[in-house]
Scaffold this motif. Structure first.
Motif, PDB file in Angstrom:
ATOM      1  N   ALA A 145      33.383 -31.306 -70.036  1.00  0.00           N
ATOM      2  CA  ALA A 145      32.787 -32.200 -69.041  1.00  0.00           C
ATOM      3  C   ALA A 145      31.994 -33.306 -69.724  1.00  0.00           C
ATOM      4  CB  ALA A 145      31.885 -31.408 -68.102  1.00  0.00           C
ATOM      5  N   GLY A 146      31.262 -32.959 -70.768  1.00  0.00           N
ATOM      6  CA  GLY A 146      30.495 -33.962 -71.495  1.00  0.00           C
ATOM      7  C   GLY A 146      31.380 -34.993 -72.161  1.00  0.00           C
ATOM      8  N   TYR A 147      32.494 -34.546 -72.718  1.00  0.00           N
ATOM      9  CA  TYR A 147      33.414 -35.457 -73.406  1.00  0.00           C
ATOM     10  C   TYR A 147      34.003 -36.474 -72.429  1.00  0.00           C
ATOM     11  CZ  TYR A 147      37.585 -37.076 -75.921  1.00  0.00           C
ATOM     12  OH  TYR A 147      38.551 -37.846 -76.503  1.00  0.00           O
ATOM     13  N   PHE A 148      34.560 -35.978 -71.326  1.00  0.00           N
ATOM     14  CA  PHE A 148      35.238 -36.876 -70.391  1.00  0.00           C
ATOM     15  C   PHE A 148      34.248 -37.752 -69.631  1.00  0.00           C
ATOM     16  CE2 PHE A 148      38.773 -33.910 -71.016  1.00  0.00           C
ATOM     17  CZ  PHE A 148      39.819 -34.809 -71.172  1.00  0.00           C
ATOM     18  N   GLY A 150      31.239 -38.646 -70.610  1.00  0.00           N
ATOM     19  CA  GLY A 150      30.662 -39.598 -71.548  1.00  0.00           C
ATOM     20  C   GLY A 150      31.609 -40.736 -71.866  1.00  0.00           C
ATOM     21  N   LYS A 151      32.898 -40.405 -72.055  1.00  0.00           N
ATOM     22  CA  LYS A 151      33.897 -41.439 -72.353  1.00  0.00           C
ATOM     23  C   LYS A 151      34.118 -42.353 -71.149  1.00  0.00           C
ATOM     24  CE  LYS A 151      35.560 -40.267 -76.553  1.00  0.00           C
ATOM     25  NZ  LYS A 151      35.719 -41.180 -77.711  1.00  0.00           N
ATOM     26  N   ALA A 152      34.195 -41.759 -69.952  1.00  0.00           N
ATOM     27  CA  ALA A 152      34.539 -42.522 -68.765  1.00  0.00           C
ATOM     28  C   ALA A 152      33.368 -43.316 -68.202  1.00  0.00           C
ATOM     29  CB  ALA A 152      35.091 -41.586 -67.691  1.00  0.00           C
ATOM     30  N   LEU A 153      32.189 -42.696 -68.206  1.00  0.00           N
ATOM     31  CA  LEU A 153      31.031 -43.313 -67.557  1.00  0.00           C
ATOM     32  C   LEU A 153      30.131 -44.068 -68.523  1.00  0.00           C
ATOM     33  CD1 LEU A 153      30.064 -40.378 -65.153  1.00  0.00           C
ATOM     34  CD2 LEU A 153      31.484 -42.385 -64.653  1.00  0.00           C
ATOM     35  N   GLY A 154      30.034 -43.574 -69.746  1.00  0.00           N
ATOM     36  CA  GLY A 154      29.150 -44.225 -70.712  1.00  0.00           C
ATOM     37  C   GLY A 154      27.702 -44.166 -70.257  1.00  0.00           C
ATOM     38  N   GLY A 155      26.989 -45.245 -70.501  1.00  0.00           N
ATOM     39  CA  GLY A 155      25.602 -45.305 -70.061  1.00  0.00           C
ATOM     40  C   GLY A 155      24.628 -45.048 -71.196  1.00  0.00           C
ATOM     41  N   PRO A 156      23.355 -44.835 -70.859  1.00  0.00           N
ATOM     42  CA  PRO A 156      22.322 -44.639 -71.869  1.00  0.00           C
ATOM     43  C   PRO A 156      22.615 -43.452 -72.783  1.00  0.00           C
ATOM     44  CG  PRO A 156      21.356 -44.941 -69.691  1.00  0.00           C
ATOM     45  CD  PRO A 156      22.825 -44.780 -69.485  1.00  0.00           C
ATOM     46  N   LYS A 157      22.235 -43.597 -74.033  1.00  0.00           N
ATOM     47  CA  LYS A 157      22.451 -42.535 -75.010  1.00  0.00           C
ATOM     48  C   LYS A 157      21.403 -41.439 -74.844  1.00  0.00           C
ATOM     49  CE  LYS A 157      25.826 -44.832 -76.852  1.00  0.00           C
ATOM     50  NZ  LYS A 157      27.224 -44.392 -76.646  1.00  0.00           N
ATOM     51  N   SER A 169      25.051 -39.316 -69.214  1.00  0.00           N
ATOM     52  CA  SER A 169      26.077 -38.968 -68.227  1.00  0.00           C
ATOM     53  C   SER A 169      26.864 -37.737 -68.679  1.00  0.00           C
ATOM     54  CB  SER A 169      27.024 -40.149 -67.993  1.00  0.00           C
ATOM     55  OG  SER A 169      27.690 -40.519 -69.193  1.00  0.00           O
ATOM     56  N   GLY A 170      27.227 -37.707 -69.960  1.00  0.00           N
ATOM     57  CA  GLY A 170      27.943 -36.551 -70.477  1.00  0.00           C
ATOM     58  C   GLY A 170      27.088 -35.299 -70.506  1.00  0.00           C
TER      59      GLY A 170
END
Length: 263
Positions: A145-148, A150-157, A169-170
């Motif tokens: 869930a974190g991988y997809f 994070g890749k799809a939504l991005g956002g703050p680190k 997000s991830g």
């Protein structure tokens, strides 16, 4: 496939292979699961050693063999006393005496890896197949869930100084996925709904294990712990989250009496 999804194919196939071996060993239990844990534990400590010392095959193999011997003696019908766990200090002490840098870092990781491996074996023996599947499922769905997300939504680190690729997000997606796994186990077992909160807690612990390994690699200036697994790096890269989750679960099972959870 290219761009931000360029590593997906290798990750999927390697992940499937690891899942088949891991789930098979968990289901079979006994010596099969014990052998897998001993192997993975020894390799992870070896990877810590070579990340610090560089290409030193003889010393790396010796430290791995030592870890495998100590853990094998503990899990293959070895002494059941907690004092025997002091043997897990051998590899950390060797690191403190031999390594020229990062001595304490190696000692902490080597001890944590061995204790987590021992804990997984005894967790399988003491609590059975279902709850080990629960633990592994939490780690797996948190990562996926974190991988997809994070890749799809991005956002703050999440923590850019340590792990530049991880996003909030991830991270949050991992918690949500873990809560769903906890809800499934709560519905179909006698665990009670408190297992949902525990699932999120262990998901976070697994993420912290991942963060800790990322920080370790950055200190050593390496991208992966090794190149053993296509698309995934080394075993430490794949099992760092399970390390964190297992240590947290050991703490919960040892210290806390959680009502409704049959530990």
């Amino acid at each position: 496939m290219s761009g931000k999804w360029g590593d997906l194919s290798a990750r999927v196939w390697s992940g499937v292979a690891m899942a088949v071996v891991g789930i098979g060993a968990i289901v079979l239990g006994g010596v099969w699961f014990q052998m897998l844990v001993v192997f993975v534990t020894a390799v992870m400590v070896w990877e810590c050693w070579i990340m610090i010392r560089g290409t030193s095959p003889v010393s790396g193999m010796l430290i791995a063999a030592g870890v495998a011997s100590v853990l094998s003696a503990q899990v293959f019908d070895g002494p059941a006393t907690r004092e025997f766990l002091l043997l897990f200090l051998i590899a950390p002490v060797v690191g403190l005496l031999v390594l020229k840098r990062e001595r304490l870092t190696f000692a902490i990781f080597a001890l944590a890896i061995q204790v987590a491996g021992w804990g997984l074996v005894h967790f399988r023996l003491d609590y059975g197949f279902t709850w080990l599947i629960w633990l592994v499922s939490l780690v797996v769905v948190t990562d996926i869930a974190g991988y997809f997300a994070g890749k799809a939504l991005g956002g703050p680190k999440f923590w850019p100084a340590v792990s530049p690729k991880k996003t909030w997000s991830g991270t949050a997606a991992g918690w949500i996925a873990a809560a769903l796994v906890g809800a499934i186990f709560a519905a179909f077992t006698n665990a009670g709904w408190v297992v949902v909160a525990m699932s999120v807690l262990l998901s976070f612990a697994g993420q912290m294990g991942d963060i800790a390994e990322s920080a370790f690699k950055r200190r050593q200036g390496v991208k992966d712990s090794s190149a053993l697994i296509p698309g995934h790096g080394g075993l430490f890269d794949r099992f760092d989250a399970l390390l964190g989750a297992a240590l947290a679960l050991l703490l919960v099972a040892e210290v806390l009496n959680v009502p409704g959870v049959d530990f």
